[in-house]
Write an enzyme that holds these catalytic residues in place. Structure first.
Site, mmCIF file in Angstrom:
data_model
loop_
_atom_site.group_PDB
_atom_site.id
_atom_site.type_symbol
_atom_site.label_atom_id
_atom_site.label_comp_id
_atom_site.label_asym_id
_atom_site.label_seq_id
_atom_site.Cartn_x
_atom_site.Cartn_y
_atom_site.Cartn_z
ATOM 1 N N ASP A 49 77.327 36.784 79.035
ATOM 2 C CA ASP A 49 76.487 37.948 78.729
ATOM 3 C C ASP A 49 75.243 38.010 79.627
ATOM 4 O O ASP A 49 74.631 39.069 79.765
ATOM 5 C CB ASP A 49 76.033 37.907 77.256
ATOM 6 N N LYS B 238 71.630 39.310 68.368
ATOM 7 C CA LYS B 238 72.724 40.243 68.015
ATOM 8 C C LYS B 238 73.975 39.468 67.596
ATOM 9 O O LYS B 238 74.607 39.792 66.598
ATOM 10 C CB LYS B 238 73.033 41.129 69.218
ATOM 11 N N ASN B 239 74.324 38.448 68.359
ATOM 12 C CA ASN B 239 75.580 37.763 68.070
ATOM 13 C C ASN B 239 75.469 36.797 66.898
ATOM 14 O O ASN B 239 76.453 36.159 66.522
ATOM 15 C CB ASN B 239 76.100 37.046 69.329
ATOM 16 N N ARG C 107 73.165 49.331 71.856
ATOM 17 C CA ARG C 107 74.026 48.551 70.966
ATOM 18 C C ARG C 107 73.463 47.154 70.732
ATOM 19 O O ARG C 107 73.657 46.585 69.648
ATOM 20 C CB ARG C 107 75.431 48.397 71.585
ATOM 21 N N LEU D 180 94.073 33.988 68.975
ATOM 22 C CA LEU D 180 93.596 32.685 68.479
ATOM 23 C C LEU D 180 93.092 32.790 67.040
ATOM 24 O O LEU D 180 93.285 31.878 66.233
ATOM 25 C CB LEU D 180 92.488 32.144 69.383
ATOM 26 N N ARG E 115 90.372 41.294 75.542
ATOM 27 C CA ARG E 115 89.850 40.799 74.276
ATOM 28 C C ARG E 115 90.905 40.676 73.175
ATOM 29 O O ARG E 115 90.827 41.321 72.123
ATOM 30 C CB ARG E 115 88.663 41.676 73.820
ATOM 31 N N PRO E 116 91.907 39.838 73.405
ATOM 32 C CA PRO E 116 92.932 39.621 72.378
ATOM 33 C C PRO E 116 92.361 38.854 71.185
ATOM 34 O O PRO E 116 91.276 38.284 71.278
ATOM 35 C CB PRO E 116 93.983 38.777 73.103
ATOM 36 N N ILE E 117 93.109 38.855 70.061
ATOM 37 C CA ILE E 117 92.658 38.081 68.891
ATOM 38 C C ILE E 117 93.748 37.103 68.446
ATOM 39 O O ILE E 117 93.820 36.726 67.287
ATOM 40 C CB ILE E 117 92.201 38.977 67.718
ATOM 41 N N CYS F 93 82.484 46.107 73.875
ATOM 42 C CA CYS F 93 82.395 46.517 75.278
ATOM 43 C C CYS F 93 83.763 46.426 75.947
ATOM 44 O O CYS F 93 84.549 45.529 75.638
ATOM 45 C CB CYS F 93 81.435 45.588 76.023
HETATM 46 C C1 UD1 Z 1 81.483 36.808 71.570
HETATM 47 C C2 UD1 Z 1 80.251 37.659 71.732
HETATM 48 C C3 UD1 Z 1 80.146 38.201 73.149
HETATM 49 C C4 UD1 Z 1 80.223 37.066 74.164
HETATM 50 C C5 UD1 Z 1 81.459 36.199 73.896
HETATM 51 C C6 UD1 Z 1 81.507 34.971 74.798
HETATM 52 C C7 UD1 Z 1 79.986 38.573 69.481
HETATM 53 C C8 UD1 Z 1 80.007 39.771 68.597
HETATM 54 N N1 UD1 Z 1 80.323 38.748 70.771
HETATM 55 O O1 UD1 Z 1 82.595 37.657 71.789
HETATM 56 O O2 UD1 Z 1 78.890 38.876 73.291
HETATM 57 O O3 UD1 Z 1 80.323 37.628 75.456
HETATM 58 O O4 UD1 Z 1 81.444 35.744 72.538
HETATM 59 O O5 UD1 Z 1 80.348 34.201 74.642
HETATM 60 O O6 UD1 Z 1 79.635 37.483 69.060
HETATM 61 N N2 UD1 Z 1 90.186 35.110 73.693
HETATM 62 C C9 UD1 Z 1 91.566 35.030 73.630
HETATM 63 N N3 UD1 Z 1 92.137 35.090 72.379
HETATM 64 C C10 UD1 Z 1 91.413 35.215 71.240
HETATM 65 C C11 UD1 Z 1 89.994 35.289 71.341
HETATM 66 C C12 UD1 Z 1 89.417 35.232 72.588
HETATM 67 O O7 UD1 Z 1 92.264 34.923 74.620
HETATM 68 O O8 UD1 Z 1 91.995 35.240 70.157
HETATM 69 C C13 UD1 Z 1 89.555 35.078 75.034
HETATM 70 C C14 UD1 Z 1 88.844 36.404 75.355
HETATM 71 O O9 UD1 Z 1 89.726 37.354 75.872
HETATM 72 C C15 UD1 Z 1 87.817 35.960 76.360
HETATM 73 C C16 UD1 Z 1 87.437 34.560 75.863
HETATM 74 O O10 UD1 Z 1 88.500 34.137 75.005
HETATM 75 O O11 UD1 Z 1 88.392 35.858 77.631
HETATM 76 C C17 UD1 Z 1 86.110 34.512 75.122
HETATM 77 O O12 UD1 Z 1 86.187 35.331 73.982
HETATM 78 P P1 UD1 Z 1 85.392 34.998 72.627
HETATM 79 O O13 UD1 Z 1 84.645 33.730 72.772
HETATM 80 O O14 UD1 Z 1 86.354 35.139 71.496
HETATM 81 O O15 UD1 Z 1 84.371 36.194 72.593
HETATM 82 P P2 UD1 Z 1 84.047 37.181 71.392
HETATM 83 O O16 UD1 Z 1 83.990 36.422 70.114
HETATM 84 O O17 UD1 Z 1 84.917 38.380 71.487
#
Ligand code: UD1
Length: 425
Positions: free
Chosen positions: A309, A25-26, A401, A129, A125-127, A120
């Site tokens: 996960d 999926k990922n 999902r 970065l 889940r901030p963005i 989920c």
């Molecule tokens: C992806 C996977 C998800 C998996 C996760 C960690 C997909 C679609 N989803 O999610 O299944 O659980 O990797 O292996 O591929 N963070 C920040 N700022 C940011 C981005 C992330 O603080 O800009 C934090 C998040 O809140 C979290 C951590 O970093 O605590 C990991 O997030 P991230 O690796 O970005 O996960 P996703 O890409 O959302």
């Protein structure tokens, strides 16, 4: 009236036989975004038919992408035509998998407009970065009426250090940098197998991405990418779930379609509990569960540490271990959503912030429980497989999902799992 689907699980049947993992999926979600950056015809094999992908396909069709075919696990996309950079969430479905459309659209069109990201509800889940890195490449961002709007006159290469090796941020930067002017370097980048799967496809499509030691990537931007075909890796989280399902029912199952190098943490942890796990050839593992297995501790980490996960399924397994286990969730702050439901089945778990302390019990009882997120939902299914009596797991749209035909795979191994549809009040 809406309908709601549930699984009815008659517990107590151990799993036996052989089952094949679906594609990851990922991997497929960022690969669909990558197809947009490519601006050509692309094909992917070993594609899982999961509802997150169907939602993403609906969304990109509305943007102008042609879904040429999706037959027998092969997905063919044609992204040559004009693409709408204003992404609308047409089916109202929250979908984290849209996050990599940002990098793909910025790389291709220098503009992206997306509604807030879903997925989920396992944490904030901030963005930040993603935005920090893409800003460093020359993108201006603003939030307007619930939309994130990114625009750049040109994407310029730069050096980016990620404060945390975020999977999504790394993928977005790879996608944007593949089409930027000059050579970008991303340090402290995510090392998850799905990131390497994305790189493998992008390089087949003409990108120039190489790993740099330690934990980084160098991306030499190219003017354009071209069509390519790519077979995606097996889903290590589905494999982990099936491995734990085997161990919790004291069964013996061969799981194929998975690269053991992607699941060493789960292999190690299952072995620590006394379960037997053997690697067979390049793409299979054999799991043999044992009665009276031992407790163990896990701490979720970025790859190659224990995957977040795969934490909820392991938590369900440890409720029946002999002794106390400690589970530390260090990636997402709200990933213990299944624990209250497991307690309703007789599990004994104490949670304090990011730590769950599990006191193993002799048996679980059946109950009606609610899936609240994808992996937590799968954990409840595993608990139901081991419990006495018939467990009902409600709200299984969360499970759909990310798991392709989970109940069929479990049924094929001897579990009694049926999908039922009930009208919702
Ligand atoms: C992806 C996977 C998800 C998996 C996760 C960690 C997909 C679609 N989803 O999610 O299944 O659980 O990797 O292996 O591929 N963070 C920040 N700022 C940011 C981005 C992330 O603080 O800009 C934090 C998040 O809140 C979290 C951590 O970093 O605590 C990991 O997030 P991230 O690796 O970005 O996960 P996703 O890409 O959302």
């Amino acid at each position: 009236m809406t309908t709601e689907q549930s699984f009815l699980i008659e517990g107590g049947n151990s799993l036996h036989g052989s089952v094949r993992c679906s594609g990851a999926k990922n991997s497929i979600l960022p690969l669909v975004a990558a197809a947009i950056a490519v601006r050509d015809v692309v094909s992917f094999q070993n594609v899982p038919d999961i509802s997150d992908l169907q939602s993403l396909l609906t969304l990109i069709q509305a943007m102008g992408v042609k879904v040429v075919s999706f037959i027998d696990g092969e997905l063919v996309l044609d992204t040559r035509g004009p693409i709408e950079t204003h992404v609308e969430n047409t089916n109202g479905y929250s979908l984290r998998g849209t996050q990599t459309l940002v990098g793909a659209l910025l790389g291709r069109e220098h503009r992206a407009m997306l509604p807030s990201l879903g997925g989920c509800s396992i944490g904030a889940r901030p963005i930040d970065l993603h935005i920090k890195g893409l800003r460093a490449m020359g993108t201006q961002f603003e939030w307007k009426d619930g939309y994130l709007i990114g625009q750049a006159t040109a994407l310029k290469a730069c050096d980016v250090y990620l404060d945390f090796p975020s999977v999504g941020a790394t993928e977005n930067l790879l996608l944007a940098a593949a089409l930027a002017e000059g050579t970008t370097r991303v340090f402290n980048a995510a090392q998850e197998p799905e990131v390497y799967d994305l790189i493998s496809f992008l390089n087949k499509a003409g990108a120039r991405i190489v790993p740099v030691f330690p934990f980084g990537f160098r991306i030499e931007g190219v003017a354009q990418l071209h069509g390519a075909s790519h077979r995606i890796i097996g889903d290590r989280i589905e494999a982990s779930t099936l491995m734990v399902a085997t161990a919790i029912t004291q069964g013996e199952v061969t799981i194929t379609g998975i690269d053991a190098r992607h699941i060493w943490s789960i292999i190690a942890k299952l072995r620590e509990t006394g379960a037997m796990v053997e690697v067979e050839g390049d793409d299979a593992v054999v799991v043999k569960g044992v009665p009276e297995y031992r407790s163990t501790d896990i701490r979720t980490l970025t790859f190659p540490g224990y995957a977040t996960d795969a934490q909820p399924p392991m938590t369900a397994y440890l409720t029946l271990a002999r002794g106390n286990s400690v589970v530390v969730e260090s990636i997402f702050e709200n990933r213990f959503g299944a624990i209250l439901e497991l307690e309703r089945m007789g599990a004994r778990i104490k949670v304090s912030e990011e730590t769950a302390i599990i006191e193993g019990v002799e048996s679980l009882n059946s109950a009606t429980v609610q899936a609240k997120d994808l992996r937590g939902g799968a954990a409840l299914v595993l608990a139901g497989l081991a419990a006495h009596g018939t467990t009902t797991v409600k709200s299984i749209q969360h499970i759909d999902r990310g798991y392709e035909a989970l109940e069929s795979k479990l049924f094929q191994l001897g579990a009694h799992v049926t999908r039922v549809t009930q009208p919702e009040a």
